[in-house]
Scaffold this active site. Structure first.
Site, short mmCIF file in Angstrom:
data_model
loop_
_atom_site.label_atom_id
_atom_site.label_comp_id
_atom_site.label_asym_id
_atom_site.label_seq_id
_atom_site.Cartn_x
_atom_site.Cartn_y
_atom_site.Cartn_z
CG ASP A 56 -7.29 8.01 8.69
OD1 ASP A 56 -7.36 8.13 9.92
OD2 ASP A 56 -6.93 8.94 7.93
CG HIS B 89 -2.28 -0.72 0.74
ND1 HIS B 89 -2.26 -1.92 0.07
CD2 HIS B 89 -3.58 -0.39 0.87
CE1 HIS B 89 -3.51 -2.31 -0.18
NE2 HIS B 89 -4.34 -1.38 0.29
CD GLU C 12 -8.02 11.49 10.93
OE1 GLU C 12 -8.47 11.70 9.78
OE2 GLU C 12 -7.32 10.49 11.20
#
Ligand SMILES: Cc1cc2nc3c(=O)[nH]c(=O)nc-3n(C[C@H](O)[C@H](O)[C@H](O)COP(=O)(O)OP(=O)(O)OC[C@H]3O[C@@H](n4cnc5c(N)ncnc54)[C@H](O)[C@@H]3O)c2cc1C
Ligand SMILES: *[C@@H]1O[C@H](CO)[C@@H](O)[C@H](O)[C@H]1NC(C)=O
Ligand SMILES: *[C@@H]1O[C@H](CO)[C@@H](O)[C@H](O)[C@H]1NC(C)=O
Ligand SMILES: *[C@@H]1O[C@H](CO)[C@@H](O)[C@H](O)[C@H]1NC(C)=O
Length: 518
Positions: free
Chosen positions: A163, A101, A269
């Site tokens: 996240d 990723h 956030e």
């Protein structure tokens, strides 16, 4: 959170058994012809395997294929591979691949061996929750979603998250692992008690433990991490509060991260919505909410939202806490939206969005993540949100913006952050549909970095991407860079590990640290 110092090492002792093969290697076409029998069956040099490991989530980096893919069953297999890589003539690079990723080829191994971490443990979940519930031992290849589900079966949970949870333990610990819990618990690297690692050295010192955390895969392969746990809450109130003024947003965010546990939000956030960006009906917003937000967008240019979460077991206590906090915040009156979800649904919130994207044709992700010192946020706003990005009328992907506090980070670790107590993470998570599109965003990223450079805004890249040694030295700063070079020299002297980071391209000689001009 105190970090434990126990280091369990599976040492890579460089032995002489390959000496014969190594000298013979000069006459054979490739080290692939002299693979030791103990690992031969796990090494696949077919082009199908190699093709799968020649790209990553970013989608554009197309380095040369790896010469082979290695599928370890055990940590000992990894040690055997590294022993072979180290003694081969010439030695070949090895890159651990977590879930691939990365977005800039950081887990690729052109011409070398892609180490498929997912194979470790042969499909078994290598996750153990300790009997008294203080920690979980997880294989470096494990996905955080699986670690979470295992912990939840005991009513427990790690403290600090990313996240998105379909990332590996070894992959995020090689960077930092950040999300809206960092202000309270530190990044994931601040929540580790122990590591098992495989290195290219027979030494083992405490410096390796700290070096590997945020160490960009340069010093060793993480095969197990012991991670701190806490009781898991049952449910989460998940809120979004809208602002038309960045100053008010950041004031509220900084207020919220200054509140001690258990007051305040458990997660903080925020996001920026550029003038052309609209919100649409999603799992979060009702249609009515979408209308009010887009009405606000019509009136203001760029708008912002603060995203917060309150973990709870008792609904009435959550109500009270939120009511008290709302009175102290300066969002646009009425523009607050909330959802009530399970803890698992909250932590896994990004998964559906990602699935939606990957099932469409959009596959390229020219992301840029920065840590921005608080003192320069105004300048950044004027130059970037109100400047560079105002000239753009088509972007896709969220822009994250939220504050972190330096005292939750441990400066002994390799991970690097700005030199101010409060700094912001700014994430431009662009998605591009075509290679041309990718180029446009890449140019935009470079414009943003150029703006910071010209104006002396000392941003640090998170998930950094540099290609020159000078830029890397600047990134780490003189002291950290010299230390990192020393660690590299000690634990991976032939510079075999994670070459896709493009930090050390040749053998690490003793002069390297000395010659870095900053
Ligand atoms: C959709 C999405 C959302 C994301 N959200 C966040 C977020 O909220 N917060 C955040 O902090 N990051 C986030 N990231 C970034 C993520 O942390 C990085 O991509 C990270 O590299 C983890 O991905 P991975 O496990 O696939 O590792 P890879 O990309 O496979 O590897 C990353 C690097 O670590 C090395 N490596 C991998 N495994 C090991 C190991 N076991 N031991 C030593 N080195 C290893 C690799 O060689 C490579 O250099 C997100 C990424 C994506 C794609
Ligand atoms: C989990 O526990 C088993 C049994 O004690 C042990 O063999 C295994 O190595 C442990 N796994 C991890 C990741 O610690
Ligand atoms: C910012 O907050 C202050 C203090 O609550 C408020 O008076 C002001 O209207 C807010 N500004 C904007 C643009 O919302
Ligand atoms: C904005 O979009 C239009 C077409 O939709 C295009 O012609 C124009 O060049 C774009 N402007 C900028 C600055 O990107």
């Amino acid at each position: 959170m105190a970090v434990g110092i126990l280091i369990n090492l599976l040492l890579l002792v460089v032995v002489a058994y390959l000496a014969g093969a190594a000298s013979a290697a000069a006459e054979v076409s490739s080290w692939l012809d002299v693979v030791p029998s103990e690992i031969a069956s796990k090494l696949d040099s077919g082009s199908n395997a190699a093709a799968r490991f020649a790209t990553d989530y970013g989608g554009v980096t197309r380095a040369a294929y790896p010469a082979a893919v290695f599928q370890p069953s055990t940590a000992d297999d990894i040690a055997a591979l590294l022993r072979f890589a180290y003694c081969a003539e010439p030695p070949f690079p090895v890159a651990a691949r977590g879930n691939g990723h990365s977005v800039r080829g950081q887990a690729l191994a052109p011409g070398g061996v892609a180490l498929d971490m997912a194979a470790l443990g042969g499909g078994r979940n290598r996750i153990n929750v300790s009997s008294e519930g203080a920690y979980v031992d997880a294989g470096g290849e494990q996905l955080w979603i699986d670690v979470l589900e295992a912990a939840l079966r005991h009513g427990l949970s790690p403290r600090s998250w990313t996240d998105y949870l379909y990332l590996t333990v070894g992959g995020t610990l090689s960077n930092a692992g950040i999300s809206g819990q960092v202000f309270r618990h530190g990044p994931q690297i601040s929540n580790v008690y122990e590591l098992d690692m495989i290195t290219c050295s027979s030494e083992s010192n405490r410096d390796l433990f700290y070096g590997v955390l945020g160490g960009l895969g340069q010093l060793g392969v993480i095969t197990r991490a012991r991670i701190s746990l806490r009781p898991a809450p049952a449910r989460v109130r998940w809120l979004r509060l809208f602002y038309t003024d960045l100053g008010n947003l950041t004031r509220d965010q900084e207020f919220l991260i200054s509140l001690p546990d258990p007051t305040g939000f458990d997660y903080v956030e925020g996001q920026v919505l550029l003038s052309h960006q609209r919100v649409d009906g999603s799992t979060f917003y009702s249609n009515q909410a979408v209308d009010s937000i887009n009405r606000l967008k019509g009136e203001s240019n760029t708008i912002y939202f603060l995203e917060g979460a309150v973990y709870y077991d008792s609904p009435s206590m959550a109500d009270q806490k939120i009511e008290d906090l709302m009175k102290q915040l300066n969002f646009v009156p009425g523009l607050v939206f909330s959802n009530d979800v399970t803890y698992l649904e909250f932590l896994n919130r990004v998964h559906n969005e990602i699935e939606k994207l990957s099932s469409s044709t959009v596959l390229l992700h020219p992301w840029l993540n920065l840590f921005l010192p608080k003192s320069r946020i105004r300048d950044f706003q004027v130059g970037v949100f109100g400047g560079i990005l105002q000239n753009v009328n088509h972007t896709t992907g969220p822009i994250l913006l939220y504050p972190l506090n330096k005292h939750r980070w441990n400066d002994i670790m390799t991970a690097t952050v700005p030199d101010e107590e409060v700094f912001y993470t700014v994430g431009f998570l662009w998605t591009a549909a075509t290679v041309e599109d990718w180029g446009t965003f890449d140019a935009l990223n470079n414009e943003i970095l150029g703006f910071c450079d010209q104006n002396g805004i000392e941003v640090k890249q998170y998930l950094p991407h540099y290609t020159s040694k000078l830029d890397w030295a600047r990134h780490f700063g003189l002291v950290k860079w010299e230390k990192f070079v020393q660690l590299k020299r000690r634990y991976d002297p032939k510079a075999l590990l994670s070459p896709g980071q493009q930090i050390f391209t040749t053998q690490v000689n003793t002069q390297e640290g000395m010659h870095a001009k900053l």
